[in-house]
Design an enzyme around this catalytic site. Structure first.
Site, PDB file in Angstrom:
ATOM      1  N   GLY A  35       0.839  -1.194   0.000  1.00  0.00           N
ATOM      2  CA  GLY A  35       0.000   0.000   0.000  1.00  0.00           C
ATOM      3  C   GLY A  35       0.876   1.247   0.000  1.00  0.00           C
ATOM      4  O   GLY A  35       2.103   1.161   0.132  1.00  0.00           O
ATOM      5  N   LEU A  36       0.254   2.378  -0.142  1.00  0.00           N
ATOM      6  CA  LEU A  36       0.987   3.640  -0.190  1.00  0.00           C
ATOM      7  C   LEU A  36       1.688   3.937   1.129  1.00  0.00           C
ATOM      8  O   LEU A  36       1.306   3.417   2.183  1.00  0.00           O
ATOM      9  CB  LEU A  36       0.022   4.788  -0.512  1.00  0.00           C
ATOM     10  CG  LEU A  36      -0.641   4.779  -1.893  1.00  0.00           C
ATOM     11  CD1 LEU A  36      -1.719   5.856  -1.944  1.00  0.00           C
ATOM     12  CD2 LEU A  36       0.388   4.991  -2.989  1.00  0.00           C
ATOM     13  N   SER A  37       2.707   4.774   1.078  1.00  0.00           N
ATOM     14  CA  SER A  37       3.347   5.251   2.295  1.00  0.00           C
ATOM     15  C   SER A  37       2.312   6.009   3.123  1.00  0.00           C
ATOM     16  O   SER A  37       1.594   6.854   2.604  1.00  0.00           O
ATOM     17  CB  SER A  37       4.515   6.185   1.942  1.00  0.00           C
ATOM     18  OG  SER A  37       5.115   6.705   3.108  1.00  0.00           O
ATOM     19  N   GLY A  38       2.203   5.656   4.393  1.00  0.00           N
ATOM     20  CA  GLY A  38       1.224   6.302   5.255  1.00  0.00           C
ATOM     21  C   GLY A  38      -0.118   5.592   5.307  1.00  0.00           C
ATOM     22  O   GLY A  38      -1.020   6.015   6.036  1.00  0.00           O
ATOM     23  N   GLY A  40      -0.668   2.663   6.548  1.00  0.00           N
ATOM     24  CA  GLY A  40      -0.799   1.974   7.831  1.00  0.00           C
ATOM     25  C   GLY A  40      -0.178   0.591   7.871  1.00  0.00           C
ATOM     26  O   GLY A  40      -0.451  -0.196   8.775  1.00  0.00           O
ATOM     27  N   LYS A  41       0.686   0.282   6.906  1.00  0.00           N
ATOM     28  CA  LYS A  41       1.289  -1.057   6.826  1.00  0.00           C
ATOM     29  C   LYS A  41       2.089  -1.389   8.082  1.00  0.00           C
ATOM     30  O   LYS A  41       1.877  -2.440   8.705  1.00  0.00           O
ATOM     31  CB  LYS A  41       2.200  -1.151   5.588  1.00  0.00           C
ATOM     32  CG  LYS A  41       1.487  -0.899   4.275  1.00  0.00           C
ATOM     33  CD  LYS A  41       2.428  -1.038   3.077  1.00  0.00           C
ATOM     34  CE  LYS A  41       3.565  -0.025   3.114  1.00  0.00           C
ATOM     35  NZ  LYS A  41       3.086   1.378   3.020  1.00  0.00           N
ATOM     36  N   SER A  42       3.017  -0.522   8.447  1.00  0.00           N
ATOM     37  CA  SER A  42       3.870  -0.783   9.617  1.00  0.00           C
ATOM     38  C   SER A  42       3.055  -0.791  10.907  1.00  0.00           C
ATOM     39  O   SER A  42       3.310  -1.595  11.812  1.00  0.00           O
ATOM     40  CB  SER A  42       4.990   0.266   9.697  1.00  0.00           C
ATOM     41  OG  SER A  42       5.838   0.172   8.574  1.00  0.00           O
ATOM     42  N   SER A 109       5.972  -1.787  -2.240  1.00  0.00           N
ATOM     43  CA  SER A 109       5.971  -2.738  -3.371  1.00  0.00           C
ATOM     44  C   SER A 109       4.956  -2.342  -4.446  1.00  0.00           C
ATOM     45  O   SER A 109       3.954  -3.032  -4.634  1.00  0.00           O
ATOM     46  CB  SER A 109       5.723  -4.171  -2.886  1.00  0.00           C
ATOM     47  OG  SER A 109       4.643  -4.267  -1.984  1.00  0.00           O
TER      48      SER A 109
END
Length: 215
Positions: A35-38, A40-42, A109
């Site tokens: 997903g995009l930066s920001g 919420g992946k991390s 990715s």
């Protein structure tokens, strides 16, 4: 490359993946958060790691920024380097999954072909595991699309990257000056602009339980 090693042979262990999974009382698998930066992946990976640990499950987070401090510190953010970055991570995920761990991989990715290559790498050996009933064949790669539009990610902008990208200080920034190819058939879609972290974790844990990965 002319420097590729050719005189090498794979040395097999006496222990099997099933042996390792039996010891850990879980099934090895990679959850690939894209997903995009920001988006919420991390955040989701850290919360899921805590939940799995509380349930006595062995897990490990591979985070995009962290990996670029070491294993991929020689890579930039152009298309070729992004491809190599994901290729290396895919190999690490393959090893950790074979070790019986539940791997939580958080990477922008942006290119579908790179994510699909990791899926093929992780699932390539599964055909022989259950030839008798392909319907029960487990997946080694679970694609989790952490969905949030650019506007939402810009508003969050926890690292101040969108502001810098729009100012032209960061080149090849996904969503601003570089493309993001959204997954077409992910196993899970978590819309973080609509769902809370707790709701997302509940959905992830249910998926893992129902898939038999936690026992």
């Amino acid at each position: 490359s002319n420097n590729m090693a050719t005189n090498i042979t794979w040395h097999s262990s006496h222990l099997t993946r099933a042996d390792r999974e039996g010891l850990l009382n879980q099934r090895g698998v990679t959850l690939w958060f894209t997903g995009l930066s920001g988006a919420g992946k991390s955040t989701l990976c850290c919360a899921l790691e805590n939940e799995l640990f509380a349930n006595k499950k062995s897990t490990y987070i591979l985070d995009g920024d962290n990996i670029r401090h070491g294993l991929c510190s020689d890579l930039g953010f152009g298309p070729g380097d992004r491809q190599e970055n994901i290729r290396r991570i895919g190999e690490v995920c393959n090893l950790f999954t074979d070790a019986g761990l539940i791997v939580l991989a958080a990477f922008v990715s942006p290119y579908k072909v790179d994510r699909d290559n990791v899926r093929q790498l992780l699932d390539k050996d599964q055909k022989d595991d259950d030839e008798s009933n392909s319907n029960t064949r487990r997946k080694n790669f679970i694609e989790v699309y952490v969905k949030a539009d650019v506007e939402t990610c810009e508003q969050r902008d926890p690292k101040g990257l969108y502001k810098r990208a729009k100012a032209g200080e960061i080149k090849n920034f996904t969503g601003i000056s570089a493309p993001f190819e959204a997954p077409e058939n992910p196993e899970l879609v978590l819309n973080t602009s609509e769902k809370s972290v707790e709701e997302c974790i509940s959905e992830l844990m249910n998926y893992l339980r129902e898939g038999g990965y936690l026992s």
